[in-house]
Scaffold this motif. Structure first.
Motif, PDB file in Angstrom:
ATOM      1  N   VAL A  55       0.867  -1.182   0.000  1.00  0.00           N
ATOM      2  CA  VAL A  55       0.000   0.000   0.000  1.00  0.00           C
ATOM      3  C   VAL A  55       0.903   1.231   0.000  1.00  0.00           C
ATOM      4  CG1 VAL A  55      -1.729   1.306   1.284  1.00  0.00           C
ATOM      5  CG2 VAL A  55      -1.915  -1.185   1.134  1.00  0.00           C
ATOM      6  N   ILE A  56       0.744   2.047  -1.039  1.00  0.00           N
ATOM      7  CA  ILE A  56       1.571   3.249  -1.193  1.00  0.00           C
ATOM      8  C   ILE A  56       0.723   4.465  -0.848  1.00  0.00           C
ATOM      9  CG2 ILE A  56       2.982   4.615  -2.781  1.00  0.00           C
ATOM     10  CD1 ILE A  56       3.536   2.047  -4.354  1.00  0.00           C
ATOM     11  N   GLY A  57       1.092   5.093   0.264  1.00  0.00           N
ATOM     12  CA  GLY A  57       0.303   6.190   0.827  1.00  0.00           C
ATOM     13  C   GLY A  57      -0.468   5.662   2.022  1.00  0.00           C
ATOM     14  N   CYS A  58      -0.124   6.141   3.213  1.00  0.00           N
ATOM     15  CA  CYS A  58      -0.738   5.616   4.445  1.00  0.00           C
ATOM     16  C   CYS A  58      -1.577   6.660   5.172  1.00  0.00           C
ATOM     17  CB  CYS A  58       0.339   5.041   5.365  1.00  0.00           C
ATOM     18  SG  CYS A  58       1.114   3.559   4.716  1.00  0.00           S
TER      19      CYS A  58
ATOM     20  N   ASP B 110       5.083   5.550   2.854  1.00  0.00           N
ATOM     21  CA  ASP B 110       4.592   6.920   3.042  1.00  0.00           C
ATOM     22  C   ASP B 110       5.800   7.823   3.254  1.00  0.00           C
ATOM     23  OD1 ASP B 110       1.571   8.125   3.925  1.00  0.00           O
ATOM     24  OD2 ASP B 110       3.302   9.376   4.424  1.00  0.00           O
ATOM     25  N   ILE B 111       5.729   9.045   2.722  1.00  0.00           N
ATOM     26  CA  ILE B 111       6.871   9.954   2.914  1.00  0.00           C
ATOM     27  C   ILE B 111       7.001  10.368   4.379  1.00  0.00           C
ATOM     28  CG2 ILE B 111       7.009  10.845   0.552  1.00  0.00           C
ATOM     29  CD1 ILE B 111       5.430  13.326   1.539  1.00  0.00           C
ATOM     30  N   VAL B 112       5.917  10.239   5.138  1.00  0.00           N
ATOM     31  CA  VAL B 112       5.972  10.466   6.587  1.00  0.00           C
ATOM     32  C   VAL B 112       6.121   9.091   7.249  1.00  0.00           C
ATOM     33  CG1 VAL B 112       4.784  11.410   8.604  1.00  0.00           C
ATOM     34  CG2 VAL B 112       4.494  12.499   6.360  1.00  0.00           C
ATOM     35  N   THR B 113       7.338   8.797   7.703  1.00  0.00           N
ATOM     36  CA  THR B 113       7.655   7.456   8.215  1.00  0.00           C
ATOM     37  C   THR B 113       6.711   7.012   9.315  1.00  0.00           C
ATOM     38  OG1 THR B 113       9.966   8.066   7.822  1.00  0.00           O
ATOM     39  CG2 THR B 113       9.581   6.007   8.983  1.00  0.00           C
ATOM     40  N   SER B 114       6.359   7.938  10.219  1.00  0.00           N
ATOM     41  CA  SER B 114       5.536   7.577  11.372  1.00  0.00           C
ATOM     42  C   SER B 114       4.153   7.051  10.958  1.00  0.00           C
ATOM     43  CB  SER B 114       5.366   8.780  12.310  1.00  0.00           C
ATOM     44  OG  SER B 114       4.762   9.857  11.619  1.00  0.00           O
TER      45      SER B 114
ATOM     46  N   ALA C  29       3.453   5.314   8.150  1.00  0.00           N
ATOM     47  CA  ALA C  29       3.630   3.929   7.699  1.00  0.00           C
ATOM     48  C   ALA C  29       3.907   3.017   8.894  1.00  0.00           C
ATOM     49  CB  ALA C  29       4.768   3.854   6.688  1.00  0.00           C
ATOM     50  N   GLU C  30       4.676   3.510   9.855  1.00  0.00           N
ATOM     51  CA  GLU C  30       5.005   2.694  11.040  1.00  0.00           C
ATOM     52  C   GLU C  30       3.763   2.418  11.891  1.00  0.00           C
ATOM     53  OE1 GLU C  30       9.718   3.886  11.636  1.00  0.00           O
ATOM     54  OE2 GLU C  30       8.184   4.977  12.778  1.00  0.00           O
ATOM     55  N   ALA C  31       2.866   3.392  11.963  1.00  0.00           N
ATOM     56  CA  ALA C  31       1.617   3.189  12.721  1.00  0.00           C
ATOM     57  C   ALA C  31       0.787   2.071  12.090  1.00  0.00           C
ATOM     58  CB  ALA C  31       0.816   4.488  12.767  1.00  0.00           C
ATOM     59  N   MET C  32       0.775   2.013  10.761  1.00  0.00           N
ATOM     60  CA  MET C  32       0.048   0.952  10.063  1.00  0.00           C
ATOM     61  C   MET C  32       0.798  -0.387  10.167  1.00  0.00           C
ATOM     62  SD  MET C  32      -2.739   2.341   9.048  1.00  0.00           S
ATOM     63  CE  MET C  32      -2.606   3.227  10.599  1.00  0.00           C
ATOM     64  N   GLN C  33       2.123  -0.310  10.197  1.00  0.00           N
ATOM     65  CA  GLN C  33       2.944  -1.523  10.358  1.00  0.00           C
ATOM     66  C   GLN C  33       2.635  -2.217  11.687  1.00  0.00           C
ATOM     67  OE1 GLN C  33       7.105  -0.908  11.272  1.00  0.00           O
ATOM     68  NE2 GLN C  33       7.739  -2.591   9.923  1.00  0.00           N
ATOM     69  N   GLU C  34       2.417  -1.424  12.726  1.00  0.00           N
ATOM     70  CA  GLU C  34       2.085  -1.994  14.044  1.00  0.00           C
ATOM     71  C   GLU C  34       0.795  -2.813  13.989  1.00  0.00           C
ATOM     72  OE1 GLU C  34       2.105   0.692  17.372  1.00  0.00           O
ATOM     73  OE2 GLU C  34       3.984   1.615  16.716  1.00  0.00           O
ATOM     74  N   LEU C  35      -0.113  -2.398  13.146  1.00  0.00           N
ATOM     75  CA  LEU C  35      -1.397  -3.098  13.031  1.00  0.00           C
ATOM     76  C   LEU C  35      -1.347  -4.267  12.054  1.00  0.00           C
ATOM     77  CD1 LEU C  35      -3.808  -0.016  12.837  1.00  0.00           C
ATOM     78  CD2 LEU C  35      -3.545  -1.573  14.778  1.00  0.00           C
ATOM     79  N   TYR C  36      -0.611  -4.089  10.955  1.00  0.00           N
ATOM     80  CA  TYR C  36      -0.725  -5.049   9.850  1.00  0.00           C
ATOM     81  C   TYR C  36       0.585  -5.711   9.436  1.00  0.00           C
ATOM     82  CZ  TYR C  36      -5.130  -2.528   9.489  1.00  0.00           C
ATOM     83  OH  TYR C  36      -6.337  -1.951   9.771  1.00  0.00           O
ATOM     84  N   GLY C  37       1.709  -5.283  10.031  1.00  0.00           N
ATOM     85  CA  GLY C  37       2.985  -5.860   9.624  1.00  0.00           C
ATOM     86  C   GLY C  37       3.475  -5.252   8.321  1.00  0.00           C
TER      87      GLY C  37
ATOM     88  N   ASP D 156      10.035   5.645   0.076  1.00  0.00           N
ATOM     89  CA  ASP D 156      10.224   5.877  -1.353  1.00  0.00           C
ATOM     90  C   ASP D 156       9.574   4.727  -2.123  1.00  0.00           C
ATOM     91  OD1 ASP D 156      11.105   6.136  -3.949  1.00  0.00           O
ATOM     92  OD2 ASP D 156      13.246   6.214  -3.469  1.00  0.00           O
ATOM     93  N   TYR D 157       8.560   5.041  -2.915  1.00  0.00           N
ATOM     94  CA  TYR D 157       7.828   3.973  -3.618  1.00  0.00           C
ATOM     95  C   TYR D 157       8.706   3.261  -4.646  1.00  0.00           C
ATOM     96  CZ  TYR D 157       7.041   6.797  -7.881  1.00  0.00           C
ATOM     97  OH  TYR D 157       7.198   7.521  -9.029  1.00  0.00           O
ATOM     98  N   GLU D 158       9.667   3.995  -5.237  1.00  0.00           N
ATOM     99  CA  GLU D 158      10.545   3.361  -6.232  1.00  0.00           C
ATOM    100  C   GLU D 158      11.419   2.297  -5.583  1.00  0.00           C
ATOM    101  OE1 GLU D 158      12.183   7.030  -7.769  1.00  0.00           O
ATOM    102  OE2 GLU D 158      11.062   6.769  -9.652  1.00  0.00           O
ATOM    103  N   ALA D 159      11.887   2.588  -4.367  1.00  0.00           N
ATOM    104  CA  ALA D 159      12.694   1.594  -3.622  1.00  0.00           C
ATOM    105  C   ALA D 159      11.828   0.381  -3.267  1.00  0.00           C
ATOM    106  CB  ALA D 159      13.265   2.230  -2.352  1.00  0.00           C
ATOM    107  N   LEU D 160      10.609   0.627  -2.885  1.00  0.00           N
ATOM    108  CA  LEU D 160       9.695  -0.476  -2.564  1.00  0.00           C
ATOM    109  C   LEU D 160       9.512  -1.383  -3.780  1.00  0.00           C
ATOM    110  CD1 LEU D 160       6.225  -0.114  -0.786  1.00  0.00           C
ATOM    111  CD2 LEU D 160       6.548  -1.605  -2.738  1.00  0.00           C
ATOM    112  N   LEU D 161       9.197  -0.794  -4.922  1.00  0.00           N
ATOM    113  CA  LEU D 161       8.946  -1.595  -6.125  1.00  0.00           C
ATOM    114  C   LEU D 161      10.190  -2.344  -6.584  1.00  0.00           C
ATOM    115  CD1 LEU D 161       6.727   0.955  -8.124  1.00  0.00           C
ATOM    116  CD2 LEU D 161       5.940  -1.073  -6.884  1.00  0.00           C
TER     117      LEU D 161
END
Length: 342
Positions: A8-11, A36-40, A42-50, A56-61
């Motif tokens: 998911v790109i954009g949190c 997400d360009i705001v790390t926190s 994406a991290e908040a969603m990571q806590e819920l969903y892993g 950077d979306y290019e690095a992700l892809l």
């Protein structure tokens, strides 16, 4: 069978309230990356969903093997990020409006065709039960020839919903490009095309910024639409409905009237010229209000389309046709002319 890997790109709010919970509830997928360009965020969603966090979306892809990508970004980024994800070999679900120009939409469709990957646009109003039932009733001739309609989507504005509140990207032209018409109007353009099963040929509109201070996009619009068969109606989009949200559609035909999401108790009311009336209780429409989050059906449909190889209900071509109505409305307002759609 191994599960489909999702990024998911954009949190922001749409990911938090719709995409991520619905992927989480789907047994066919695993959430493996969040960006997400705001790390926190994406991290908040990571806590819920892993999943692995990226800024950077290019690095992700580049670094992840991804099957499905949800693009949940400001409007101006929909096309470039969707195209990059399609070219990386992922199927893409892009938030609406799919793009900000016809050319961008066409480039997205081309990337989908070239890669052989699914492109779906997240027009959730097609999955609302009252809307689907109205489409059925019209198709089977229950209200006879359709003459006219009014369709409205208005609320107090994205500041109550967007993760950034009053500083939201929704209010900045460089990020949003289109304001209330891109946020709400495109939903109704897509919906009325879907329900009537018709394309539109003429668009006239007045699009204004008259309700919010210091924003650089539209916040109020009234449009006149004419379909290929001569159905005429109004489409209204507003960020100035400060008391109650309005997400209603009314369709007037020779044998009756259909009122969709226009009553607190019944999601669809069919009133006929013979004096009969049918009240349908079909569940509540999606709302941004707390405690009213219901499953949209968008994610499940997208996953199923990918698994079965079926064309999704709102593919790139469908998304483009709905976008073109909005772009024509903006042009009409700027030029003071009626715009013809091919």
């Amino acid at each position: 069978m191994s599960k489909l890997k999702v990024a998911v790109i954009g949190c922001g709010s749409i990911s938090k309230h719709r995409h991520l919970p619905e992927y989480h509830q789907n047994d066919e997928v695993d959430i493996v990356a969040l960006c997400d360009i705001v790390t926190s965020r994406a991290e908040a969603m990571q806590e819920l969903y892993g999943g692995t966090v990226y800024t950077d979306y290019e690095a992700l892809l580049k670094n992840e093997t991804i099957d499905l990508v949800s693009v949940c970004l400001p409007n101006a980024l929909h096309a470039p990020v969707s195209i990059a994800a399609l070219e990386s070999g992922a199927h893409v679900l892009c938030e609406k409006p799919m793009a900000t120009t016809k050319e961008e939409a066409e480039a997205m469709i081309e990337a989908s065709e070239k890669s052989g990957k699914t492109l779906m646009i997240a027009h959730n109003q097609r999955f609302v039960r009252s809307h689907q039932k109205a489409k059925e009733l019209i198709a089977e001739g229950a209200i006879g020839k359709v003459y006219s309609f009014r369709t409205t989507f208005g609320h107090g504005g994205p500041e109550g919903w967007s993760v950034d509140g009053e500083n939201s990207w929704f209010f900045r032209k460089e990020d949003a490009v289109i304001g209330a018409m891109g946020d709400l109007g495109v939903h109704k353009a897509d919906l009325i095309r879907y329900i009537l099963g018709e394309e539109f040929t003429d668009v006239s509109a007045m699009v204004e910024t008259n309700a919010k201070e210091g924003i650089t996009v539209d916040d109020n619009a009234v449009c006149l639409l004419k379909s290929a068969s001569g159905v005429i109606g109004t489409l209204t989009a507003s960020w100035a409905y400060k008391v109650n949200e309005n997400n209603s559609t009314v369709i007037y035909g020779e044998k009756g009237v259909l009122r969709l999401e226009d009553d607190p108790d019944y999601s669809l009311i069919a009133t006929y010229t013979d004096g009969s009336k049918v009240n349908y209780e079909l569940g509540k429409i999606q709302s941004n209000a707390e405690g009213k989050q219901t499953t949209t059906g968008v994610i499940d449909h997208f996953v199923e389309a990918v698994l079965t190889g079926a064309t999704p209900l709102i593919d790139g071509q469908e998304g483009k046709k709905s976008l073109e109505i909005i772009l024509a409305a903006m042009e009409s307002s700027q030029t003071g002319k009626n715009i013809k759609l091919s």
